[in-house]
Scaffold this active site. Structure first.
Site, PDB file in Angstrom:
ATOM      1  N   ASN A   1       0.799  -1.310   0.220  1.00 28.21           N
ATOM      2  CA  ASN A   1      -0.007  -0.124  -0.023  1.00 28.21           C
ATOM      3  C   ASN A   1       0.766   1.150  -0.117  1.00 28.21           C
ATOM      4  O   ASN A   1       1.742   1.390   1.016  1.00 28.21           O
ATOM      5  CB  ASN A   1      -0.871  -0.087   1.343  1.00 28.21           C
ATOM      6  CG  ASN A   1      -1.752   1.286   1.378  1.00 28.21           C
ATOM      7  OD1 ASN A   1      -1.997   2.070   0.415  1.00 28.21           O
ATOM      8  ND2 ASN A   1      -2.120   1.394   2.497  1.00 28.21           N
TER       9      ASN A   1
ATOM     10  N   GLU B   1      -6.824   5.346  17.349  1.00 30.12           N
ATOM     11  CA  GLU B   1      -8.063   5.128  16.817  1.00 30.12           C
ATOM     12  C   GLU B   1      -8.993   4.162  17.686  1.00 30.12           C
ATOM     13  O   GLU B   1     -10.350   4.047  17.374  1.00 30.12           O
ATOM     14  CB  GLU B   1      -8.061   4.283  15.420  1.00 30.12           C
ATOM     15  CG  GLU B   1      -7.347   4.918  14.318  1.00 30.12           C
ATOM     16  CD  GLU B   1      -7.154   4.211  13.002  1.00 30.12           C
ATOM     17  OE1 GLU B   1      -7.611   3.072  13.108  1.00 30.12           O
ATOM     18  OE2 GLU B   1      -6.642   5.016  12.034  1.00 30.12           O
TER      19      GLU B   1
END
Length: 180
Positions: free
Chosen positions: A129, A164
Site C-alpha cells: 500500500n 483509533e
C-alpha cells in the site's frame, strides 16, 4: 511521465513523506526513515523516483492534523490515486471499508473482496500500500488477533490502532521514541 512533488509532515509518530502529483493528488505517504522503500515504489509505479520539493496541498496537511488531533474521519478529505495491479487497487479500496476503531484479519479482507483463498496475495497487496494511514492498512491484523507486519514498524501500527481506539492504550510499551 508524472511529475511528483515531495513534502515533509511532522506527526506524533515521526516525519511523514507526502508525495503528490501535478493535480495535487496524494500518490505516496511513508515515513522518512523508510524513504528508500518509498523511492523504489515510486520507480516501480511511476517510472521515476525523482521528486521536486513542494508543500502538499493544505487539504492534505489539514486532514492529517485533524486525524492526529482525534478526528478519525478527517482523512476521507484526502484525494489519493495509486498505480498498481487491478488486484492491489481492489485490496487498497477495500481497506477503506474498515472503519476506524476496528480491525480485520487478512482472511476477512480476502473474503470481503470475494477472494477468500487469496489471503497471502491480500497480505502482499496490503504490504505494498503506497498511501498508508490514509488507506488504513494498519487496521489489518493476524487471524489470531496479533499485530503483524507494518511498513512503518509494529510500534507505529500499535500507536495508530490505539489512537483509533482499536487497542487498549496500555498495549504498546513506551517504544515509540525509539522507533522514530
Amino acid at each position: 511521465m508524472t511529475t511528483l512533488f515531495l513534502d515533509h509532515y511532522e506527526s506524533p509518530i515521526g516525519t511523514i513523506l507526502l508525495v503528490t502529483d501535478e493535480r495535487r493528488c496524494l500518490r505516496a505517504l511513508d515515513f522518512a526513515d523508510h524513504e528508500p522503500r518509498m523511492r523504489q515504489l515510486l520507480q516501480r509505479h511511476y517510472g521515476t523516483s525523482e521528486t521536486l520539493p513542494l508543500p502538499a496541498p493544505t487539504v492534505i496537511r489539514d486532514a492529517l492534523d485533524a486525524y492526529f488531533d482525534g478526528d478519525l474521519q478527517a482523512l476521507s478529505a484526502i484525494v489519493w490515486q495509486t498505480n498498481g495491479s487491478l488486484f492491489q487497487r481492489q485490496v487498497w479500496a477495500a481497506l477503506g471499508d474498515i472503519p476506524a476503531g476496528t480491525t480485520q484479519s487478512y482472511a476477512e479482507l480476502a473474503a470481503h473482496i470475494g477472494k477468500p483463498n487469496a489471503v497471502r496475495a491480500v497480505g502482499l497487496a496490503n504490504g505494498a500500500n503506497p498511501v498508508g494511514i490514509v488507506v488504513p492498512c494498519h487496521r489489518v491484523i493476524g487471524a489470531n488477533g496479533k499485530l503483524t507486519g507494518y511498513g512503518g514498524g509494529i510500534e507505529r501500527k500499535a500507536w495508530l490502532l490505539e489512537h483509533e481506539g482499536a487497542l487498549p492504550v496500555a498495549h504498546t510499551p513506551n517504544r515509540m521514541a525509539a522507533a522514530i
